[in-house]
Design an enzyme around this catalytic site. Sequence first.
Site, PDB file in Angstrom:
ATOM      1  N   LYS A  87      42.519  37.544  63.913  1.00 42.06           N
ATOM      2  CA  LYS A  87      41.341  38.099  63.235  1.00 42.06           C
ATOM      3  C   LYS A  87      41.488  38.204  61.705  1.00 42.06           C
ATOM      4  O   LYS A  87      41.022  39.154  61.091  1.00 42.06           O
ATOM      5  CB  LYS A  87      41.001  39.485  63.810  1.00 42.06           C
TER       6      LYS A  87
ATOM      7  N   ASP B  66      43.273  47.958  71.712  1.00 41.33           N
ATOM      8  CA  ASP B  66      41.918  48.550  71.752  1.00 41.33           C
ATOM      9  C   ASP B  66      41.250  48.428  73.125  1.00 41.33           C
ATOM     10  O   ASP B  66      40.476  49.311  73.524  1.00 41.33           O
ATOM     11  CB  ASP B  66      41.001  47.994  70.643  1.00 41.33           C
TER      12      ASP B  66
HETATM   13  C1  GLC Z   1      42.168  39.938  69.261  1.00 38.35           C
HETATM   14  C2  GLC Z   1      43.515  40.607  69.460  1.00 38.35           C
HETATM   15  C3  GLC Z   1      43.503  41.535  70.658  1.00 38.35           C
HETATM   16  C4  GLC Z   1      42.335  42.510  70.557  1.00 38.35           C
HETATM   17  C5  GLC Z   1      41.027  41.738  70.381  1.00 38.35           C
HETATM   18  C6  GLC Z   1      39.824  42.657  70.220  1.00 38.35           C
HETATM   19  O1  GLC Z   1      41.936  39.076  70.325  1.00 38.35           O
HETATM   20  O2  GLC Z   1      44.521  39.611  69.614  1.00 38.35           O
HETATM   21  O3  GLC Z   1      44.718  42.249  70.762  1.00 38.35           O
HETATM   22  O4  GLC Z   1      42.275  43.311  71.702  1.00 38.35           O
HETATM   23  O5  GLC Z   1      41.126  40.917  69.221  1.00 38.35           O
HETATM   24  O6  GLC Z   1      39.930  43.471  69.103  1.00 38.35           O
END
Ligand code: GLC
Length: 466
Positions: free
Chosen positions: A170, A206
């Site tokens: 991200k 999360d």
């Molecule tokens: C990305 C991260 C993951 C997280 C997701 C949503 O895929 O790698 O850990 O849960 O974003 O935020």
Amino acid sequence: MSGDNPAPYLDGIPPDTLRKVQQYLKPFQLSKEKLKEVSARLYKDMLLGLERDPPYDAAVKMLPTFVRATPDRTDRGDFLALDLGGTNLRVIHVRVVEGNPQVLYSESTTITTEIKEGTGEALFDLIAACLGDFLVSRDLNGQTLPLGFTFSFPCEQREIDESILIRWTKGFKCSGVEGRDVVQLLKEAIRRRGDYDIHSVAMVNDTVGTMMSCGYDQRCEIGMIIGTGTNACYMEEIKNMKRVAGEDGQMCINTEWGGFGDDGSLKDIQTEFDVEVDKTSDNRGVHIFEKMISGMYLGEIVRLLLVRLAEDKLLFKGRTSEALRTPFTFETKFISEIEEQDSGLVNTLRILTDLGLEWESVDCAIVRLVCETISSRSANLCAAALATIANRIRTNRGLDHLETTVGVDGTVYREHPKFSMRLQETVCLLAPLCDITFHVTEEASGKGAAMVAAVAQRLAAEPAGQ
Ligand code: GLC
């Protein structure tokens, strides 16, 4: 699938133009059979991920979280939560009463691009500073409350308080963090300040926080995020996990489903536009499924399509604008605004004008069709993945029929006017033996981090073997 039905606004598009536009959109329109195939492939990859040790080379990493139980009524107390995973860092004071979390106070700090692309030390110094300021402002200094730390990146957890970052996703690129234990990095930053100390730390993805935020009264055993990124977790039988051997009971698995397709298994549904988004991203070849679904990328897919349609003289009389030709100028929130029931058309006119485009009403209709196609594919792919998890739980339990609740959060799910409805429609088709209820909680991942800390505290206090 949903999104394929002709809508009245399409009447304004000349049939020949519509036919040519549809040629570009067809690869995004996945049939029920195709989605079932995708779901079956994910199921296979989930099993592979559970068997890999270490998990690094599995596309779907299936990371044990060391969360062994969902909340119960005896969970109580005051907790701190830190939440880092997208644009903001949040510090939250949570009170748990009879297994249900309440936010007493929270503060938010923006994570700038400079921080995201700087050193790990600068990032953790900022986190330690925000936490320190919060303790002073809430008069909590010296109380050493248990801390739940929602860190929403793929981590190999070795214990609830030991969590190695596998890789950034991200748009984060802070140096010196990949391969390191995030808890240690936080503790070192707090030590560098020397003005306060922390007690126990529970590391939480999360998705896990979102599942746990439902509290004790929900039969919630799946957590799902569709925001900047996408991912899900669920309660799996420990006996099926290679990396947590020889134990009974259940543990929450962070699937990291965003990485589905990283081994090339989604090539048949990746369009040339998906390939382009991946090519120009910071983490090329990584998180292929996420790049077809989540908020960080949906706007960019739409932008690439609009540019191509204009080049093919199917939009804006063949003209584009400098803004439209600039990557990431078409924000994912524009898709939600354009698909709004009542204000959609007015929003479209404003957005196209702001992007420096000259439009006619036929252009607005085509732009809307493009947005609907891209957001529908996202919802359909999420539904396929969610159906896979629900079917997995049903199979694990040997049930003919499963009733389950999904804790869900994320800007795409919450803010897009039709996303949740489309997702539910498709998941019903793909998992007909599962009755899935969706539960949205405000401040889910912060509340959930506190719940994880609370449950960890309860389990640590129980005599061994219980
Ligand atoms: C990305 C991260 C993951 C997280 C997701 C949503 O895929 O790698 O850990 O849960 O974003 O935020």
